[in-house]
Design a protein around this motif. Structure first.
Motif, PDB file in Angstrom:
ATOM      1  N   SER A 118       7.992  61.662 -54.341  1.00 29.69           N
ATOM      2  CA  SER A 118       8.252  60.373 -54.989  1.00 29.69           C
ATOM      3  C   SER A 118       8.720  59.344 -53.966  1.00 29.69           C
ATOM      4  CB  SER A 118       9.298  60.543 -56.090  1.00 29.69           C
ATOM      5  OG  SER A 118      10.510  61.011 -55.551  1.00 29.69           O
ATOM      6  N   PHE A 119       8.215  58.122 -54.111  1.00 30.36           N
ATOM      7  CA  PHE A 119       8.561  56.973 -53.280  1.00 30.36           C
ATOM      8  C   PHE A 119       8.326  57.205 -51.786  1.00 30.36           C
ATOM      9  CE2 PHE A 119      11.197  56.502 -57.118  1.00 30.36           C
ATOM     10  CZ  PHE A 119      10.594  55.351 -57.600  1.00 30.36           C
ATOM     11  N   ALA A 120       7.387  58.069 -51.450  1.00 28.75           N
ATOM     12  CA  ALA A 120       7.036  58.331 -50.054  1.00 28.75           C
ATOM     13  C   ALA A 120       5.562  58.011 -49.853  1.00 28.75           C
ATOM     14  CB  ALA A 120       7.323  59.789 -49.700  1.00 28.75           C
ATOM     15  N   GLY A 121       5.123  58.058 -48.624  1.00 29.65           N
ATOM     16  CA  GLY A 121       3.729  57.786 -48.312  1.00 29.65           C
ATOM     17  C   GLY A 121       3.203  58.764 -47.286  1.00 29.65           C
ATOM     18  N   ASP A 122       1.881  58.819 -47.183  1.00 28.67           N
ATOM     19  CA  ASP A 122       1.218  59.662 -46.195  1.00 28.67           C
ATOM     20  C   ASP A 122      -0.112  59.005 -45.856  1.00 28.67           C
ATOM     21  OD1 ASP A 122       0.749  61.729 -44.437  1.00 28.67           O
ATOM     22  OD2 ASP A 122       0.941  63.318 -45.927  1.00 28.67           O
ATOM     23  N   VAL A 123      -0.743  59.457 -44.785  1.00 32.91           N
ATOM     24  CA  VAL A 123      -1.990  58.838 -44.343  1.00 32.91           C
ATOM     25  C   VAL A 123      -3.119  59.865 -44.302  1.00 32.91           C
ATOM     26  CG1 VAL A 123      -0.847  57.047 -42.996  1.00 32.91           C
ATOM     27  CG2 VAL A 123      -1.464  59.180 -41.895  1.00 32.91           C
ATOM     28  N   THR A 124      -4.332  59.336 -44.399  1.00 34.70           N
ATOM     29  CA  THR A 124      -5.541  60.121 -44.219  1.00 34.70           C
ATOM     30  C   THR A 124      -6.533  59.237 -43.468  1.00 34.70           C
ATOM     31  OG1 THR A 124      -7.182  61.524 -45.304  1.00 34.70           O
ATOM     32  CG2 THR A 124      -6.616  59.470 -46.420  1.00 34.70           C
ATOM     33  N   GLN A 125      -7.481  59.860 -42.784  1.00 31.32           N
ATOM     34  CA  GLN A 125      -8.458  59.081 -42.030  1.00 31.32           C
ATOM     35  C   GLN A 125      -9.813  59.130 -42.713  1.00 31.32           C
ATOM     36  OE1 GLN A 125      -8.239  60.303 -37.908  1.00 31.32           O
ATOM     37  NE2 GLN A 125      -6.567  58.869 -37.603  1.00 31.32           N
ATOM     38  N   ILE A 126     -10.470  57.951 -42.728  1.00 26.88           N
ATOM     39  CA  ILE A 126     -11.783  57.805 -43.347  1.00 26.88           C
ATOM     40  C   ILE A 126     -12.677  57.054 -42.371  1.00 26.88           C
ATOM     41  CG2 ILE A 126     -13.064  56.841 -45.290  1.00 26.88           C
ATOM     42  CD1 ILE A 126     -10.437  56.880 -46.892  1.00 26.88           C
ATOM     43  N   ASN A 127     -13.868  57.577 -42.130  1.00 20.13           N
ATOM     44  CA  ASN A 127     -14.844  56.885 -41.294  1.00 20.13           C
ATOM     45  C   ASN A 127     -15.838  56.155 -42.181  1.00 20.13           C
ATOM     46  OD1 ASN A 127     -13.710  57.860 -38.942  1.00 20.13           O
ATOM     47  ND2 ASN A 127     -15.023  59.651 -38.882  1.00 20.13           N
ATOM     48  N   ILE A 128     -16.158  54.906 -41.794  1.00 22.32           N
ATOM     49  CA  ILE A 128     -17.155  54.132 -42.535  1.00 22.32           C
ATOM     50  C   ILE A 128     -18.131  53.521 -41.545  1.00 22.32           C
ATOM     51  CG2 ILE A 128     -15.597  53.597 -44.447  1.00 22.32           C
ATOM     52  CD1 ILE A 128     -15.404  50.742 -43.260  1.00 22.32           C
ATOM     53  N   LEU A 129     -19.309  53.197 -42.016  1.00 21.24           N
ATOM     54  CA  LEU A 129     -20.306  52.493 -41.229  1.00 21.24           C
ATOM     55  C   LEU A 129     -20.312  51.040 -41.709  1.00 21.24           C
ATOM     56  CD1 LEU A 129     -22.415  52.775 -39.037  1.00 21.24           C
ATOM     57  CD2 LEU A 129     -24.098  53.286 -40.788  1.00 21.24           C
ATOM     58  N   PRO A 130     -19.830  50.108 -40.865  1.00 24.88           N
ATOM     59  CA  PRO A 130     -19.730  48.718 -41.306  1.00 24.88           C
ATOM     60  C   PRO A 130     -21.096  48.041 -41.359  1.00 24.88           C
ATOM     61  CG  PRO A 130     -19.110  48.882 -39.011  1.00 24.88           C
ATOM     62  CD  PRO A 130     -19.347  50.289 -39.501  1.00 24.88           C
ATOM     63  N   THR A 131     -21.171  46.970 -42.125  1.00 24.06           N
ATOM     64  CA  THR A 131     -22.390  46.165 -42.170  1.00 24.06           C
ATOM     65  C   THR A 131     -22.455  45.332 -40.885  1.00 24.06           C
ATOM     66  OG1 THR A 131     -21.292  44.293 -43.229  1.00 24.06           O
ATOM     67  CG2 THR A 131     -22.246  45.979 -44.691  1.00 24.06           C
ATOM     68  N   ASN A 132     -23.617  44.751 -40.601  1.00 30.03           N
ATOM     69  CA  ASN A 132     -23.756  43.890 -39.424  1.00 30.03           C
ATOM     70  C   ASN A 132     -22.792  42.709 -39.502  1.00 30.03           C
ATOM     71  OD1 ASN A 132     -25.730  45.473 -38.264  1.00 30.03           O
ATOM     72  ND2 ASN A 132     -27.399  44.372 -39.271  1.00 30.03           N
ATOM     73  N   GLU A 133     -22.627  42.165 -40.698  1.00 33.44           N
ATOM     74  CA  GLU A 133     -21.705  41.051 -40.906  1.00 33.44           C
ATOM     75  C   GLU A 133     -20.271  41.443 -40.568  1.00 33.44           C
ATOM     76  OE1 GLU A 133     -20.438  39.617 -44.998  1.00 33.44           O
ATOM     77  OE2 GLU A 133     -21.949  38.112 -44.457  1.00 33.44           O
ATOM     78  N   MET A 134     -19.873  42.652 -40.955  1.00 29.15           N
ATOM     79  CA  MET A 134     -18.529  43.135 -40.654  1.00 29.15           C
ATOM     80  C   MET A 134     -18.344  43.334 -39.156  1.00 29.15           C
ATOM     81  SD  MET A 134     -18.197  45.843 -43.814  1.00 29.15           S
ATOM     82  CE  MET A 134     -16.587  46.499 -43.445  1.00 29.15           C
ATOM     83  N   THR A 135     -19.363  43.868 -38.493  1.00 28.50           N
ATOM     84  CA  THR A 135     -19.299  44.082 -37.049  1.00 28.50           C
ATOM     85  C   THR A 135     -19.171  42.756 -36.313  1.00 28.50           C
ATOM     86  OG1 THR A 135     -20.608  46.098 -37.268  1.00 28.50           O
ATOM     87  CG2 THR A 135     -20.495  45.111 -35.087  1.00 28.50           C
ATOM     88  N   THR A 136     -19.931  41.765 -36.733  1.00 27.91           N
ATOM     89  CA  THR A 136     -19.852  40.437 -36.120  1.00 27.91           C
ATOM     90  C   THR A 136     -18.465  39.832 -36.332  1.00 27.91           C
ATOM     91  OG1 THR A 136     -22.205  40.094 -36.488  1.00 27.91           O
ATOM     92  CG2 THR A 136     -20.871  38.138 -36.102  1.00 27.91           C
TER      93      THR A 136
END
Length: 160
Positions: free
Chosen positions: A88-106
């Protein structure tokens, strides 16, 4: 006679209270944010996603399903399966890989050129699947948030 009725009423009350069990802890939707984003050599983005449990009960998180949108661009799908037990009231992290769009890369290349003075708006929305500690089955919790990416000084291709 009144005394017998009082004893019966008291017995029924005590039996009813014993059946109640412990009170349920309040459960609230988590907050999901991107703690860090790195551009990998192959062009993929590696997101370090932070899940903040905002509930009075611990929760077992199993998956995220949503979308990441940079500025006003087209969103990309965000999906990951994992097992995180977050108190409760704590946090944790996880990693996610995504392939960005050309617009995002720019957009991220333009941001990198501005240095630490630049920032880029993003939004994150979707569902987190989790099982609160006092429940038998997992359920979906909606999340939505807006934030900014800024380059991390001294660490190339990394944004927070």
């Amino acid at each position: 006679m009144k005394r017998i009725l009082r004893l019966i009423a008291l017995g029924a009350l005590l039996t009813g209270l014993a059946a109640c069990g412990p009170p349920k802890k309040s459960v609230f939707p988590p907050t999901v944010t991107i703690q860090e984003m790195s551009v990998r050599p192959d062009g993929q983005w590696q997101l370090t996603v932070r899940i903040q449990n905002n509930s009075y009960a611990g929760m077992e998180f199993h998956s995220l399903d949503g979308e990441l949108k940079i500025g006003d661009g087209v969103p990309v799908r965000l999906h990951a399966s994992f097992d995180l037990d977050i108190p409760s009231f704590a946090g944790d992290v996880t990693q996610i890989n995504i392939l960005p769009t050309n617009e995002m890369t720019t957009a991220i290349k333009t941001l990198a050129g501005k240095g630490s003075a630049g920032s880029l708006a993003y939004s994150l929305a979707g569902r987190a699947n989790a099982k609160p500690e006092q429940e038998k089955v997992a359920r979906d919790f909606n999340f939505h948030g807006n934030d900014w990416f800024s380059p991390v000084p001294g660490i190339p291709n990394t944004y927070r």
